[in-house]
Design a protein around this motif. Structure first.
Motif, mmCIF file in Angstrom:
data_model
loop_
_atom_site.group_PDB
_atom_site.id
_atom_site.type_symbol
_atom_site.label_atom_id
_atom_site.label_comp_id
_atom_site.label_asym_id
_atom_site.label_seq_id
_atom_site.Cartn_x
_atom_site.Cartn_y
_atom_site.Cartn_z
ATOM 1 N N LEU A 127 -5.748 -4.236 0.022
ATOM 2 C CA LEU A 127 -4.934 -3.464 -0.444
ATOM 3 C C LEU A 127 -5.512 -2.520 -1.674
ATOM 4 C CD1 LEU A 127 -1.957 -2.848 -1.260
ATOM 5 C CD2 LEU A 127 -1.915 -4.511 -3.198
ATOM 6 N N VAL A 128 -6.872 -2.588 -2.064
ATOM 7 C CA VAL A 128 -7.685 -1.749 -2.901
ATOM 8 C C VAL A 128 -8.187 -0.374 -2.046
ATOM 9 C CG1 VAL A 128 -9.511 -1.296 -3.992
ATOM 10 C CG2 VAL A 128 -8.294 -3.686 -4.321
ATOM 11 N N PHE A 129 -8.003 -0.574 -0.675
ATOM 12 C CA PHE A 129 -8.485 0.419 0.182
ATOM 13 C C PHE A 129 -7.621 1.094 0.871
ATOM 14 C CE2 PHE A 129 -12.221 -2.333 -0.355
ATOM 15 C CZ PHE A 129 -13.311 -1.524 -0.815
ATOM 16 N N THR A 130 -6.406 0.453 1.375
ATOM 17 C CA THR A 130 -5.346 0.888 2.270
ATOM 18 C C THR A 130 -4.402 1.984 1.676
ATOM 19 O OG1 THR A 130 -4.149 -1.207 2.256
ATOM 20 C CG2 THR A 130 -5.742 -0.809 3.891
ATOM 21 N N TRP A 131 -4.246 1.873 0.280
ATOM 22 C CA TRP A 131 -3.153 2.579 -0.352
ATOM 23 C C TRP A 131 -3.674 4.163 -0.222
ATOM 24 C CZ3 TRP A 131 -4.804 5.915 -4.338
ATOM 25 C CH2 TRP A 131 -5.980 5.539 -4.827
ATOM 26 N N VAL A 132 -4.763 4.511 -0.054
ATOM 27 C CA VAL A 132 -4.976 5.838 0.135
ATOM 28 C C VAL A 132 -4.455 6.681 1.227
ATOM 29 C CG1 VAL A 132 -7.276 7.443 0.028
ATOM 30 C CG2 VAL A 132 -7.336 5.224 -1.033
ATOM 31 N N GLY A 133 -4.224 5.968 2.287
ATOM 32 C CA GLY A 133 -3.843 6.467 3.382
ATOM 33 C C GLY A 133 -2.431 7.630 3.202
ATOM 34 N N LEU A 134 -1.486 7.203 2.481
ATOM 35 C CA LEU A 134 -0.403 7.950 2.168
ATOM 36 C C LEU A 134 -0.284 9.086 0.972
ATOM 37 C CD1 LEU A 134 2.831 5.325 2.620
ATOM 38 C CD2 LEU A 134 2.287 7.496 3.965
ATOM 39 N N VAL A 135 -1.373 8.979 0.276
ATOM 40 C CA VAL A 135 -1.587 9.592 -1.055
ATOM 41 C C VAL A 135 -1.433 11.120 -0.554
ATOM 42 C CG1 VAL A 135 -2.766 10.555 -2.758
ATOM 43 C CG2 VAL A 135 -2.589 8.021 -2.256
ATOM 44 N N GLY A 136 -2.123 11.665 0.517
ATOM 45 C CA GLY A 136 -2.297 13.090 0.795
ATOM 46 C C GLY A 136 -0.810 13.589 1.371
ATOM 47 N N VAL A 137 -0.010 12.785 2.173
ATOM 48 C CA VAL A 137 1.196 13.239 2.807
ATOM 49 C C VAL A 137 2.316 13.415 1.706
ATOM 50 C CG1 VAL A 137 3.184 12.394 4.066
ATOM 51 C CG2 VAL A 137 0.643 11.953 4.945
ATOM 52 N N VAL A 138 2.289 12.499 0.688
ATOM 53 C CA VAL A 138 3.065 12.422 -0.390
ATOM 54 C C VAL A 138 2.817 13.546 -1.283
ATOM 55 C CG1 VAL A 138 4.329 11.171 -2.194
ATOM 56 C CG2 VAL A 138 3.728 9.992 -0.281
ATOM 57 N N ARG A 139 1.602 13.706 -1.612
ATOM 58 C CA ARG A 139 1.217 14.911 -2.483
ATOM 59 C C ARG A 139 1.503 16.163 -2.054
ATOM 60 N NH1 ARG A 139 -3.432 17.973 -2.039
ATOM 61 N NH2 ARG A 139 -4.242 18.688 -3.872
ATOM 62 N N ALA A 140 1.173 16.357 -0.892
ATOM 63 C CA ALA A 140 1.663 17.814 -0.087
ATOM 64 C C ALA A 140 3.072 17.936 -0.333
ATOM 65 C CB ALA A 140 1.264 17.765 1.259
ATOM 66 N N SER B 204 0.872 -1.310 -0.189
ATOM 67 C CA SER B 204 -0.062 -0.132 -0.070
ATOM 68 C C SER B 204 0.660 1.223 -0.022
ATOM 69 C CB SER B 204 -0.911 0.153 1.233
ATOM 70 O OG SER B 204 -0.071 -0.233 2.574
ATOM 71 N N SER B 205 2.044 1.209 0.666
ATOM 72 C CA SER B 205 2.827 2.219 0.593
ATOM 73 C C SER B 205 3.317 2.559 -0.787
ATOM 74 C CB SER B 205 3.914 2.017 1.512
ATOM 75 O OG SER B 205 3.583 2.032 3.032
ATOM 76 N N ILE B 206 3.708 1.851 -1.633
ATOM 77 C CA ILE B 206 4.432 1.793 -2.857
ATOM 78 C C ILE B 206 3.385 2.469 -4.010
ATOM 79 C CG2 ILE B 206 5.076 0.620 -4.943
ATOM 80 C CD1 ILE B 206 6.405 -1.327 -3.048
ATOM 81 N N ILE B 207 2.207 1.938 -3.727
ATOM 82 C CA ILE B 207 0.983 2.427 -4.488
ATOM 83 C C ILE B 207 0.803 3.898 -4.194
ATOM 84 C CG2 ILE B 207 -1.298 2.234 -5.165
ATOM 85 C CD1 ILE B 207 -0.940 -0.852 -5.091
ATOM 86 N N GLY B 208 0.610 4.028 -2.743
ATOM 87 C CA GLY B 208 0.230 5.382 -2.265
ATOM 88 C C GLY B 208 1.454 6.459 -2.612
ATOM 89 N N VAL B 209 2.435 6.058 -2.501
ATOM 90 C CA VAL B 209 3.626 6.930 -2.934
ATOM 91 C C VAL B 209 3.700 7.137 -4.397
ATOM 92 C CG1 VAL B 209 6.033 7.112 -2.790
ATOM 93 C CG2 VAL B 209 5.114 6.278 -0.898
ATOM 94 N N MET B 210 3.305 6.325 -5.338
ATOM 95 C CA MET B 210 3.416 6.567 -6.564
ATOM 96 C C MET B 210 2.030 7.545 -7.007
ATOM 97 S SD MET B 210 4.529 2.751 -8.134
ATOM 98 C CE MET B 210 4.143 3.276 -9.713
ATOM 99 N N VAL B 211 0.840 7.145 -6.623
ATOM 100 C CA VAL B 211 -0.007 7.819 -6.849
ATOM 101 C C VAL B 211 -0.041 9.534 -6.336
ATOM 102 C CG1 VAL B 211 -2.532 8.522 -6.568
ATOM 103 C CG2 VAL B 211 -1.543 6.026 -6.999
#
Length: 357
Positions: free
Chosen positions: A226-239, A169-176
């Motif tokens: 995994l379909v749902f948990t990747w969202v958690g890191l998107v906001g942090v990396v995006r900012a 989930s961290s890999i997907i969240g960081v990429m997105v």
């Protein structure tokens, strides 16, 4: 007179790799947090022990010497006829008949706990769930299975599941998040609207429906979560990418002709990894808790799997057997506390306000 050559400062290399002063400072800050530092060693030691669960708790012998030959039932499945029995099926080593056949021409070396997580003890002095005894150290569950064996295998499953889910989930969240933050514009706008819709979906109901349709398994449950948990890191990396993409060194890299992928992953991503590494231990704790909750509700890995949530459910259903609920409660409490303490130490390590003394 020989020339004096200044020695390199201590700590310039770690595991054969050269480390920078900032990395050395982070390692120092992590070690300075004694609670988190020792929690990391304790959790690592417990996981390494449970990683070799088959050699600790198993209903198959580790080593058998029979008729001059050394056999390893823990690795190889031998038929009963191999020991002079009558059936071509796998030998049941706990059967007194098979034991006598082996001991007539050799000997057996058993693990410390002669039960696997699915082994039923048919020699209980009282109906299951049986209380702790010399044979079953923490008693048995309501099906006669050894609680210690299920605890060891359940710990391994929970930590492994949490680690895999956290990393994926961290890999997907960081990429997105990196893609949204770096390019901005319509990509960021559409991505944010999609994440808002996706995160507002009733995840628990969707999980219950899907697990009711499909046969539960480790990989299936991992993929659904995994379909749902990747969202958690998107906001942090995006900012972080939104903040860094306007820096002068990023503009200079663009002017020099570097590709977007090199700028993103070589120059901006290391800054975003600070927030990612700080958040990952807490995602791990949430993943373990989520798996336990689903197992407790009956929508997890299934009754035939080693599960701490299933042990909790048995403790709830068997109030007269307090060793079931107490064992699961203390195991989960200690496990999650260790993970949280590690997360606090990682947060201190990456805190720029903490300086090296």
């Amino acid at each position: 007179m020989s020339e004096l050559v200044p020695s390199k400062p201590r700590g310039d290399r770690f595991l054969g790799m050269r480390i920078t002063p900032i990395t050395r400072r982070r390692l120092h800050n992590f070690r300075a947090n004694k609670r988190g530092f020792y929690s990391l060693w304790i959790l690592t030691g417990l996981f390494l022990i449970t990683f070799f669960a088959e050699f600790i708790a198993n209903d198959r012998p580790l080593l058998v010497r029979f008729d001059g030959d050394l056999l390893f039932p823990v690795f190889v499945e031998y038929p009963e006829t191999r020991f002079g029995g009558e059936f071509e099926t796998a030998a049941e080593y706990r059967d007194p008949f098979v034991k006598d056949l082996i001991e007539e021409k050799g000997w057996i070396v058993w693990p410390i706990i002669p039960f696997s997580f699915q082994t039923i003890n048919y020699d209980l002095p009282e109906p299951a769930p049986a209380p702790p005894s010399r044979v079953n150290w923490l008693g048995t569950d309501d099906q006669g299975r050894d609680v210690v064996a299920r605890l060891i295998y359940g710990f391994r499953v929970s930590v492994s599941f949490g680690f895999i889910l956290t990393i994926a989930s961290s890999i997907i969240g960081v990429m997105v998040g990196a893609t949204q933050g770096y390019f901005g514009g319509w990509i960021d706008l559409i991505g944010q609207r999609f994440i808002e819709i996706w995160s507002s979906m009733p995840q628990l109901f969707i999980l219950i429906i899907l697990m009711s349709i499909f046969e539960p398994s480790f990989l299936l449950l991992l993929g659904i979560l995994l379909v749902f948990t990747w969202v958690g890191l998107v906001g942090v990396v995006r900012a972080e990418f939104l903040r860094a993409r306007k820096f002068d060194y990023i503009r200079a890299a663009r002017a020099l002709g570097l590709s977007n992928s090199k700028i993103m992953f070589r120059h901006v991503l290391p800054n975003a990894m600070v927030a990612t590494m700080t958040t990952m231990p807490f995602i791990l704790a949430g993943s373990i808790g989520l798996l336990t909750s689903l197992d407790f509700l009956g929508f997890g890995l299934g009754a035939d799997s080693a599960s701490l949530g299933e042990l909790l459910r048995q403790g709830k259903a068997n109030i007269q057997a307090p060793w079931l609920g107490l064992t699961a409660f203390f195991t989960l409490g200690i496990m999650l506390s260790l993970v949280i303490f590690i997360g606090e130490a990682v947060r201190d390590a990456f805190d720029p306000r903490k300086i090296l003394i």
